[in-house]
Structures are given as structure tokens and as C-alpha cells.
Design an enzyme around this catalytic site. Structure first.
Site, PDB file in Angstrom:
ATOM      1  N   ASN A  77     -25.191  -7.719  -7.200  1.00  0.00           N
ATOM      2  CA  ASN A  77     -23.843  -7.215  -7.497  1.00  0.00           C
ATOM      3  C   ASN A  77     -22.967  -8.372  -7.972  1.00  0.00           C
ATOM      4  O   ASN A  77     -23.412  -9.518  -8.012  1.00  0.00           O
ATOM      5  CB  ASN A  77     -23.252  -6.511  -6.268  1.00  0.00           C
ATOM      6  CG  ASN A  77     -23.245  -7.433  -5.063  1.00  0.00           C
ATOM      7  OD1 ASN A  77     -22.611  -8.477  -5.075  1.00  0.00           O
ATOM      8  ND2 ASN A  77     -23.994  -7.070  -4.027  1.00  0.00           N
ATOM      9  N   LYS A  79     -19.209   0.564  12.759  1.00  0.00           N
ATOM     10  CA  LYS A  79     -19.753  -0.789  12.899  1.00  0.00           C
ATOM     11  C   LYS A  79     -19.152  -1.505  14.114  1.00  0.00           C
ATOM     12  O   LYS A  79     -19.386  -2.704  14.293  1.00  0.00           O
ATOM     13  CB  LYS A  79     -19.532  -1.567  11.599  1.00  0.00           C
ATOM     14  CG  LYS A  79     -20.258  -0.917  10.415  1.00  0.00           C
ATOM     15  CD  LYS A  79     -19.952  -1.595   9.083  1.00  0.00           C
ATOM     16  CE  LYS A  79     -20.346  -0.694   7.926  1.00  0.00           C
ATOM     17  NZ  LYS A  79     -21.340  -1.294   7.025  1.00  0.00           N
TER      18      LYS A  79
HETATM   19  N1  CTP Z   1     -22.553  -4.493   5.372  1.00  0.00           N
HETATM   20  C1  CTP Z   1     -23.631  -4.883   6.149  1.00  0.00           C
HETATM   21  N2  CTP Z   1     -24.879  -4.430   5.847  1.00  0.00           N
HETATM   22  C2  CTP Z   1     -25.078  -3.583   4.822  1.00  0.00           C
HETATM   23  C3  CTP Z   1     -23.995  -3.151   4.037  1.00  0.00           C
HETATM   24  C4  CTP Z   1     -22.735  -3.636   4.351  1.00  0.00           C
HETATM   25  O1  CTP Z   1     -23.444  -5.649   7.098  1.00  0.00           O
HETATM   26  N3  CTP Z   1     -26.285  -3.163   4.562  1.00  0.00           N
HETATM   27  C5  CTP Z   1     -21.215  -4.997   5.724  1.00  0.00           C
HETATM   28  C6  CTP Z   1     -20.476  -5.660   4.575  1.00  0.00           C
HETATM   29  O2  CTP Z   1     -20.675  -7.061   4.604  1.00  0.00           O
HETATM   30  C7  CTP Z   1     -19.029  -5.323   4.870  1.00  0.00           C
HETATM   31  C8  CTP Z   1     -19.103  -3.974   5.569  1.00  0.00           C
HETATM   32  O3  CTP Z   1     -20.435  -3.860   6.052  1.00  0.00           O
HETATM   33  O4  CTP Z   1     -18.411  -6.222   5.737  1.00  0.00           O
HETATM   34  C9  CTP Z   1     -18.798  -2.772   4.687  1.00  0.00           C
HETATM   35  O5  CTP Z   1     -19.526  -2.855   3.497  1.00  0.00           O
HETATM   36  P1  CTP Z   1     -19.396  -1.752   2.337  1.00  0.00           P
HETATM   37  O6  CTP Z   1     -20.354  -2.102   1.264  1.00  0.00           O
HETATM   38  O7  CTP Z   1     -17.951  -1.550   2.016  1.00  0.00           O
HETATM   39  O8  CTP Z   1     -19.823  -0.418   3.089  1.00  0.00           O
HETATM   40  P2  CTP Z   1     -21.195   0.184   3.446  1.00  0.00           P
HETATM   41  O9  CTP Z   1     -21.394   0.035   4.921  1.00  0.00           O
HETATM   42  O10 CTP Z   1     -22.260  -0.334   2.562  1.00  0.00           O
HETATM   43  O11 CTP Z   1     -20.904   1.727   3.168  1.00  0.00           O
HETATM   44  P3  CTP Z   1     -20.797   2.496   1.750  1.00  0.00           P
HETATM   45  O12 CTP Z   1     -21.974   2.049   0.934  1.00  0.00           O
HETATM   46  O13 CTP Z   1     -20.836   3.925   2.180  1.00  0.00           O
HETATM   47  O14 CTP Z   1     -19.483   2.161   1.109  1.00  0.00           O
END
Ligand code: CTP
Length: 402
Positions: free
Chosen positions: A210, A341
Site C-alpha cells: 500500500n 481491538k
Molecule cells: N491492524 C492490525 N492488523 C491488521 C490490520 C490492521 O494490527 N491485519 C491495525 C492497524 O495498524 C491500525 C488498526 O489495526 O492501527 C486499524 O487498521 P485499519 O486498516 O483501519 O482497519 P482494519 O482492522 O484493517 O479494518 P477494515 O479493513 O475493515 O477497515
């Protein structure tokens, strides 16, 4: 607050406001600080060495190569000696040189030899201060963590009225006091920050990733180090240089990040997950380079949610912070992630908003503390946002974590 055992190097450049620096030295010395003064050639036109030596109780240095004196590497030893460098007054010329890497006298050279703890108090005519070149230089330095004390508005020495007056000595003094209070505020705390993108291998030469630049995570790590914390920065590949004083753990994939976060979190007081974790990865990494025939599909599978996993094993004394990247800034989504979380704080931002794009130096964020509160923040540099986030974390720690 006593400033005993704090070493302050005061740099004075050529402005009429240099007389105010004499009062500043008195305040600092009275509070117990050790003060050394470096005067530029132009600064010496406004205040004398004798005055400054008498007030500070230390010899005043002016030249890079003083005649009839052993010089050695005194620009480095000055930088190492100082807990904080204060430049007051700082002229447009001094700010311009620092912002553009020019080190052509003792003061600019020793400032270059110090990568943190530099406080700048500008003083100049309003037209000069508002000149976009000066403003760009200030913005660049702010982004790199230099601290600025905004000049006041009022009557200027040139007879005009406007912004550009050096902040009053009492105000500079109070800011210095606050700096030292803050710089010890996370002493003894272990902080784990994750930053940057993850890469998920498709085959030996390709990956899914990304646009994360890592800038927010690096700003957080820098701010935490400046507050005296022991900082571990677990980072995906970025174009950034790890801040001095942090332990850098490079990672590539979400699986590697998960492993490192797990082991580092066990001993951490604070975890800030600023990494942009890829939500999915190829179900299998091909052993050979794909292409002949071109695969019609690449099968994907979800990555583990690292923060959710950490949230399940979190102790009451540990503080965890997540980021929610929400296109359209959905408060409901951010609050859901905060809950799922088990976070203490979530920082929501929208990278599609103008002025807070992916990879830029600015952010526009809203922080949710999970108790119904909400802080909508103005557009600010990532470094400034890092300071706000750490202030909120410190408030959480003070009230006993989650
Ligand atoms: N995060 C994580 N592990 C993942 C995905 C995300 O620890 N596999 C953490 C990111 O570092 C961030 C938070 O969770 O601090 C939220 O990440 P985000 O990408 O906004 O959300 P997701 O949990 O991936 O949910 P969605 O894809 O539904 O937006």
C-alpha cells in the site's frame, strides 16, 4: 521548577531583540541552569561579549576559528554538551541557513551537529516574517522536529506594527521549563511503534502493498524518544531514516510484523500501531516468477489482525493505540475498531481529504478515547499530531491505563 543540572546553549544572532536575551539568561541562571552563549558576528553588533559572560558566568564563543586558541572540534563538543539549544533571537538569515543545511559559522555548525532539542525564537520585521521563503523554511524545520516559539505582534524596532517581535523572555523561559518537564515525561517507559507498509509476496519479484510512507509512525517514534522513552520502531520498508535513539526492527510482511509485535509487546508499556498492515496476502507465494501464462487470478487469504490479537492479552497497565484509515471518515467504524481491538485510543483519518493525503507531511485527525469523548483536530504536521497523541497517552497512563 528548578533547572538545576540542565545545560542550555543560547545562540544569539543579529537582531535588536538580542537585549532581551540578557534577561533570559538571568532567568535561566536564577533557576539553576548552566548557560553557555554563542554569539554570531551580527549578534555582537547588538550585545557585548562582556555582558553575556558576566550574566552567564561562562566564556562566550563567537568564532569558528578564534585566533591564538586551540579549537579542535569545539562545534561538536558544544552540541554534545547542550541538553537544549535555544536560538533567541533567530533572524531570517539564521533560520534560512539551518533549513538549507548551511553551516558557515560556529552557531550554524553546532546546530547542524545536533539532531534534536533545538528551540527557535524568531524575531524580525513583519514583511520578512511573512515572506513565503521564511515561512517555508520554518515549516520545513517544524516538520523535522525543531521547536518554534511564535513571535508576538506589536510595535517593532523599525517603527512598524505587526508580527515579528521576539517572544518575551518570561515566555521563552516558561517554554524551556515545559520542554524539560516534557522531555522526562516518558522516562522509564517502553514504547513500541509500528510504521510503514507491509509487503506480501506474490512470487520472488512481486508483492502486494500500500501507499503508506511511514511518516506518522516515525514522527511518533521521534516524539517518544524526545520524551525520554525507550523506543522500539518496527517498520516496513520506507524511504525514511530511523530517528536517533530508537531500536529499529525492520520487517517485510504482516506475518513478520505480528511475530515482532507479539514479542516486543510483552515488555512494553505502550503500543502504537501506525503500520498500514495489508489485510490480505497471496494464499501461496509462487516459487517461480509468474507470467507465462499470465495468472487469471491470484488467490488471497486474510492476514491476522495483529492489534486485535494483542488486545486480547493486554494487561491493565498497558496502553494500546490504533489508527483507523477511513475513507469518508466513519466515526462508527472507528469506534467499532476501538472496541474490537480493545484499544485505549483510536486515531481516525481520511487520506482522501485535501491537505492530508497519503505520503504528505500533514494530517487531519480525530481521536476517540473510548469513553464517549472526541477530539477533532485541525490540520497539523505529523510531528505535531504525534505530540498530541502522546499527550493523550500520558493522560491515560496517569489515570491507570485502560
Ligand atoms: N491492524 C492490525 N492488523 C491488521 C490490520 C490492521 O494490527 N491485519 C491495525 C492497524 O495498524 C491500525 C488498526 O489495526 O492501527 C486499524 O487498521 P485499519 O486498516 O483501519 O482497519 P482494519 O482492522 O484493517 O479494518 P477494515 O479493513 O475493515 O477497515
Amino acid at each position: 521548577m528548578s533547572l538545576k543540572n540542565h545545560k542550555i546553549l543560547l545562540g544569539i544572532s543579529g537582531g535588536i531583540a538580542a537585549y532581551k536575551s540578557c534577561l533570559l539568561i538571568r532567568l535561566l541562571v536564577k533557576a539553576g541552569a548552566e548557560v553557555k552563549v554563542v554569539l554570531t558576528k551580527a549578534g555582537a553588533q547588538f550585545v557585548t561579549k562582556t555582558t553575556l559572560e558576566t550574566l552567564s558566568g561562562n566564556p562566550v564563543a563567537c568564532e569558528m576559528f578564534p585566533p591564538a586558541q586551540f579549537v579542535g572540534t569545539h562545534h561538536i563538543s558544544y552540541a554534545e554538551w547542550a541538553d537544549l539549544i535555544v536560538l533567541a533571537p533567530a533572524t531570517a538569515n539564521l533560520i534560512g541557513k539551518i533549513a538549507n543545511g548551511i553551516a558557515d559559522d560556529l552557531l550554524t555548525t553546532l546546530v547542524m551537529a545536533k539532531q534534536s532539542a533545538v528551540m527557535i525564537a524568531p524575531a524580525m520585521n513583519t514583511e520578512m516574517y511573512n515572506n513565503p521563503i521564511v515561512q517555508e523554511n520554518i515549516a520545513k524545520l517544524k516538520e523535522r522536529g525543531y521547536l518554534f516559539l511564535a513571535p508576538a505582534s506589536g510595535e517593532l524596532a523599525c517603527g512598524s506594527e505587526g508580527v515579528g517581535r521576539l517572544a518575551e523572555p518570561e515566555e521563552i523561559f516558561t517554554t524551556i521549563e515545559r520542554y524539560f518537564q516534557k522531555s522526562a515525561s516518558l522516562a522509564g517507559k517502553r514504547v513500541v511503534v509500528t510504521a510503514g507498509p507491509t509487503r506480501e509476496r506474490i512470487d520472488p519479484v512481486r508483492y502486494i502493498s500500500n501507499f503508506s510512507s511511514g511518516k506518522m509512525g516515525y514522527a511518533l517514534a521521534t516524539e517518544a524518544v524526545d520524551r525520554g522513552a525507550e523506543v522500539v520502531l518496527i517498520s516496513g520498508l520506507t524511504a525514511l531514516v530511523a530517528p536517533a535513539g530508537v531500536r529499529l526492527i525492520p520487517i517485510e510482511s504482516a506475518a513478520q510484523l505480528q511475530k515482532k509485535v507479539k514479542s516486543e509487546f510483552a515488555r512494553a508499556d505502550i503500543l502504537i500501531m501506525a503500520a498500514a498492515v495489508a489485510d490480505f496476502r497471496p494464499a501461496e507465494t509462487a516459487k517461480r516468477k509468474l507470467g507465462d501464462p499470465v495468472p487469471a487470478q491470484i488467490k488471497l487469504k486474510p492476514n491476522p489482525d495483529i492489534l486485535a490479537e494483542v488486545g486480547r492479552s493486554k494487561k491493565k497497565s498497558q496502553v494500546t493505540v490504533g489508527f483507523a484509515l477511513e475513507v469518508g471518515a466513519s466515526k462508527a467504524n472507528a469506534l467499532r475498531k476501538l472496541k474490537e481491538k480493545n484499544l485505549d485510543l483510536i486515531v481516525m483519518n481520511d487520506p482522501t481529504v485535501k491537505g492530508a493525503e497519503f505520503g504528505g507531511d500533514y494530517n487531519i485527525a480525530t481521536i476517540y478515547p473510548g469513553d464517549g469523548g472526541e477530539w477533532q483536530l485541525a490540520r497539523m504536521t505529523k510531528r505535531e499530531l504525534a505530540a498530541v497523541i502522546l499527550d493523550k497517552i500520558e493522560e491515560k497512563l496517569a489515570t491507570g491505563g485502560a
